[in-house]
Design an enzyme around this catalytic site. Structure first.
Site, mmCIF file in Angstrom:
data_model
loop_
_atom_site.group_PDB
_atom_site.id
_atom_site.type_symbol
_atom_site.label_atom_id
_atom_site.label_comp_id
_atom_site.label_asym_id
_atom_site.label_seq_id
_atom_site.Cartn_x
_atom_site.Cartn_y
_atom_site.Cartn_z
ATOM 1 N N ASP A 73 0.836 -1.192 0.000
ATOM 2 C CA ASP A 73 0.000 0.000 0.000
ATOM 3 C C ASP A 73 0.880 1.254 0.000
ATOM 4 O O ASP A 73 1.890 1.314 0.700
ATOM 5 C CB ASP A 73 -0.879 -0.009 1.266
ATOM 6 C CG ASP A 73 -1.754 1.225 1.380
ATOM 7 O OD1 ASP A 73 -2.642 1.385 0.526
ATOM 8 O OD2 ASP A 73 -1.539 2.028 2.306
ATOM 9 N N GLU A 95 1.840 -0.484 -5.027
ATOM 10 C CA GLU A 95 0.858 0.498 -5.459
ATOM 11 C C GLU A 95 1.555 1.819 -5.766
ATOM 12 O O GLU A 95 1.876 2.588 -4.867
ATOM 13 C CB GLU A 95 -0.199 0.707 -4.372
ATOM 14 C CG GLU A 95 -1.368 1.497 -4.908
ATOM 15 C CD GLU A 95 -2.051 2.355 -3.871
ATOM 16 O OE1 GLU A 95 -3.173 2.782 -4.129
ATOM 17 O OE2 GLU A 95 -1.450 2.618 -2.820
HETATM 18 C C1 LM2 Z 1 -3.707 3.867 -0.435
HETATM 19 N N1 LM2 Z 1 -2.922 3.897 -1.395
HETATM 20 O O1 LM2 Z 1 -1.799 4.625 -1.442
HETATM 21 C C2 LM2 Z 1 -4.957 3.091 -0.336
HETATM 22 O O2 LM2 Z 1 -5.182 2.313 -1.476
HETATM 23 C C3 LM2 Z 1 -6.054 4.051 -0.015
HETATM 24 O O3 LM2 Z 1 -7.274 3.386 0.082
HETATM 25 C C4 LM2 Z 1 -5.700 4.776 1.278
HETATM 26 O O4 LM2 Z 1 -6.577 5.879 1.494
HETATM 27 C C5 LM2 Z 1 -4.307 5.386 1.238
HETATM 28 N N2 LM2 Z 1 -3.375 4.670 0.491
HETATM 29 C C6 LM2 Z 1 -3.741 5.413 2.635
HETATM 30 O O5 LM2 Z 1 -3.444 4.095 3.043
HETATM 31 C C7 LM2 Z 1 -7.731 5.612 2.255
HETATM 32 C C8 LM2 Z 1 -8.843 6.602 1.933
HETATM 33 C C9 LM2 Z 1 -8.598 7.956 2.553
HETATM 34 C C10 LM2 Z 1 -8.359 7.790 4.021
HETATM 35 C C11 LM2 Z 1 -7.136 6.891 4.181
HETATM 36 C C12 LM2 Z 1 -6.759 6.635 5.613
HETATM 37 O O6 LM2 Z 1 -8.950 6.756 0.511
HETATM 38 O O7 LM2 Z 1 -9.760 8.758 2.350
HETATM 39 O O8 LM2 Z 1 -8.136 9.032 4.616
HETATM 40 O O9 LM2 Z 1 -7.410 5.604 3.616
HETATM 41 O O10 LM2 Z 1 -7.801 6.021 6.313
HETATM 42 C C13 LM2 Z 1 -8.936 9.322 5.755
HETATM 43 C C14 LM2 Z 1 -9.795 10.562 5.493
HETATM 44 C C15 LM2 Z 1 -8.889 11.782 5.291
HETATM 45 C C16 LM2 Z 1 -7.967 11.959 6.505
HETATM 46 C C17 LM2 Z 1 -7.190 10.648 6.719
HETATM 47 C C18 LM2 Z 1 -6.279 10.663 7.923
HETATM 48 O O11 LM2 Z 1 -10.600 10.340 4.337
HETATM 49 O O12 LM2 Z 1 -9.708 12.935 5.135
HETATM 50 O O13 LM2 Z 1 -7.035 13.000 6.227
HETATM 51 O O14 LM2 Z 1 -8.116 9.555 6.885
HETATM 52 O O15 LM2 Z 1 -6.994 10.733 9.118
HETATM 53 C C19 LM2 Z 1 -7.213 14.198 6.951
#
Ligand code: LM2
Ligand code: CA
Length: 481
Positions: free
Chosen positions: A219, A245
């Site tokens: 990831d 990735e």
């Molecule tokens: C990836 N690839 O590089 C994953 O495939 C993807 O699904 C992940 O993002 C990302 N890396 C981090 O591992 C997801 C999602 C984000 C989410 C993060 C962390 O797409 O929206 O972010 O996981 O859970 C969320 C909130 C965001 C916030 C963050 C940190 O949406 O607004 O940032 O958590 O608290 C302030």
């Protein structure tokens, strides 16, 4: 039959080039050591007990070679956000306790999958830990933590504090140092250049390997310098399969090709181009799919994954038959190692999997919140097609110039895809031996008979058939009646 002499690969490429002007100079290579089983399925947010049963009952019998599972490590738990799917991407510790299940269930799953001939690839969240959340004080295994302080594992000095942009986030994607050392959406960025962090991450991955895990989706690989991943890999036991990735960005300094020395790389452009052809373009254009992309033999591809199905205009299960057809094509086309997406149904892009009000994941029941694309007859049986045709090159390409195409894979198989509102009835020219074949997009061979329609190939290699509107037809040498 894994090692193909260099000369025969060259001949295959030559043949491909002759038969399909402009077709990609790449053949699909299955993940190492998997007896030609060449397809991975992403069972997104499934519980380990359900993955185990699926390996035994569906994945093994259908010929899937591997299963990609959700991140197994302890993660943040966010009731304030309704337990979103993305909480799994915020690591708290490396205890194997999550809403997918316990360490014991995890170990049993790996055993069950191996017994079914299916390898297990874990989604490895190793670039970062968690972001800042008010309700984030206990992880899914009960560990307490605060931002930059994970007792017994990581403290402030184990993270990058890039100091570039006030809040330490990545702002300038045209600066490789920033992409590697600043924070991705506020996620505490591990100092992967240090011995301590490298050893700690390797210890986690080695723990998974000791339980039998065969490899890792790395990831956020793009956010670690390639050398840091190499240093972690050098500490791993055995020879796990890595697919990294690295999302392609035009003109950016961090490029997928920089990671090939570590293992395979996810080629995001494939799914984008595939979706574009099926949605607004023409299928005729697919004869060159793969040209100009990373080499197919070291690329992992998909129509959609858990991110793109929420963020891009990718084809997804929401697109019904169109999506199924794109998967049929992907599984027939000799580029990359395909990952079939298996989703839970969603309208809210943040929502977690089907679960109880307190965030405990429901058992899988296909059709009740779990989509199970990978079980659809055309998709599941095209896995067998891909395994059956191996590295045979594209042959006998035909198109009406619009949205009807057909092609063979050497003398081993033949497929037609009709993305038009009317049936396609014609005589197809193939390199297949004469015989009666089962159309595996609509049936399969059981007790010597086909449960769906059959086609008869004559001694001249031709067959006449009607391919339904928005439908497909696929035959191969291991599904004859
Ligand atoms: C990836 N690839 O590089 C994953 O495939 C993807 O699904 C992940 O993002 C990302 N890396 C981090 O591992 C997801 C999602 C984000 C989410 C993060 C962390 O797409 O929206 O972010 O996981 O859970 C969320 C909130 C965001 C916030 C963050 C940190 O949406 O607004 O940032 O958590 O608290 C302030
Ligand atoms: Ca980083």
């Amino acid at each position: 039959m894994r090692s193909i002499p260099r000369w025969s690969a060259t001949l295959a490429l030559l043949a491909t080039a002759l038969l399909v002007p402009g077709s990609p100079v790449a053949t699909a290579a299955p993940p190492p050591g998997n007896d030609g089983r060449s397809v991975i399925v992403q069972l997104f947010e499934w519980k380990w007990t359900d993955v185990a049963a699926e390996c035994t009952n569906v994945l093994g019998p259908k010929g899937y070679g591997g299963v990609q599972i959700s991140p197994p490590q302890e993660n943040i738990v966010l009731p304030s956000r309704g337990y979103p799917w993305w909480q799994r991407y915020q690591a708290i510790s490396y205890q194997l306790e999550s809403r997918s299940g316990t360490r014991a269930e995890f170990a049993a799953m790996v055993q069950a999958c191996h017994a079914a001939g299916v390898k297990v690839y874990a989604d490895a969240v190793i670039n970062h830990t968690a972001g800042t959340w008010p309700d984030g004080t206990r992880g899914s295994a009960g560990s307490s933590f605060t931002h930059y302080d994970y007792p017994g594992i990581y403290q402030t000095q184990d993270f990058h504090h890039c100091g570039r942009n006030g809040n330490d986030d990545i702002v300038n994607w045209n600066d490789a140092w920033e992409v590697h050392h600043c924070e991705l959406v506020d996620l505490a960025d591990l100092a992967t250049g240090t011995e301590y962090v490298r050893n700690r991450v390797a210890a986690y991955l080695n723990d998974l390997i000791s339980l039998g895990v065969d490899g890792f989706r790395v990831d956020a690989a793009k956010h670690m310098p390639p050398g840091d991943i190499a240093a972690i890999k050098s500490r791993l036991s055995g020879d796990p399969y890595l697919y990294q990735e690295v999302v392609y960005g035009a003109g950016e300094p961090v490029q997928p090709s920089q990671y090939r020395g570590n293992g395979d790389v996810i080629e995001f452009r494939y799914g984008q181009q595939l979706s574009a052809a099926f949605e607004g373009g023409t299928l005729a254009s697919l004869s060159s799919l793969g040209n100009g992309l990373e080499p197919g033999e070291s690329s992992v591809v998909f129509t959609d994954n858990h991110d793109t199905q929420r963020s891009e205009a990718a084809l997804t299960y929401h697109d019904g038959a169109l999506y199924t057809l794109a998967n049929v094509f992907q599984l027939a086309w000799p580029y990359g190692t395909p990952v079939v997406m298996s989703s839970f149904a969603f309208t809210d892009k943040e929502a977690g999997p089907p679960s109880s009000a307190d965030g405990r994941t429901n058992d899988v029941s296909c059709g009740s919140g779990w989509v199970c694309e990978h079980r659809q007859t055309p998709i599941a049986n095209m896995v067998g097609f891909r395994n059956a045709v191996g590295s045979a090159p594209v042959a006998n390409w035909w198109t009406n110039g619009g949205n009807q195409i057909s092609f063979g894979r050497g003398s081993q198989g033949y497929v037609a895809v009709n993305r038009e509102p009317a049936a396609l009835s014609r005589t197809f020219s193939t390199s297949l031996p004469a015989g009666t074949y089962c159309d595996v997009t609509r049936g399969e061979v059981r007790d010597g008979a086909c449960t769906g329609p059959t086609v008869t190939v004559g001694t001249d290699g031709q067959f006449t058939a009607s391919v339904p509107a928005m439908g497909a037809l696929a035959i191969h040498h291991l599904a004859r009646v």
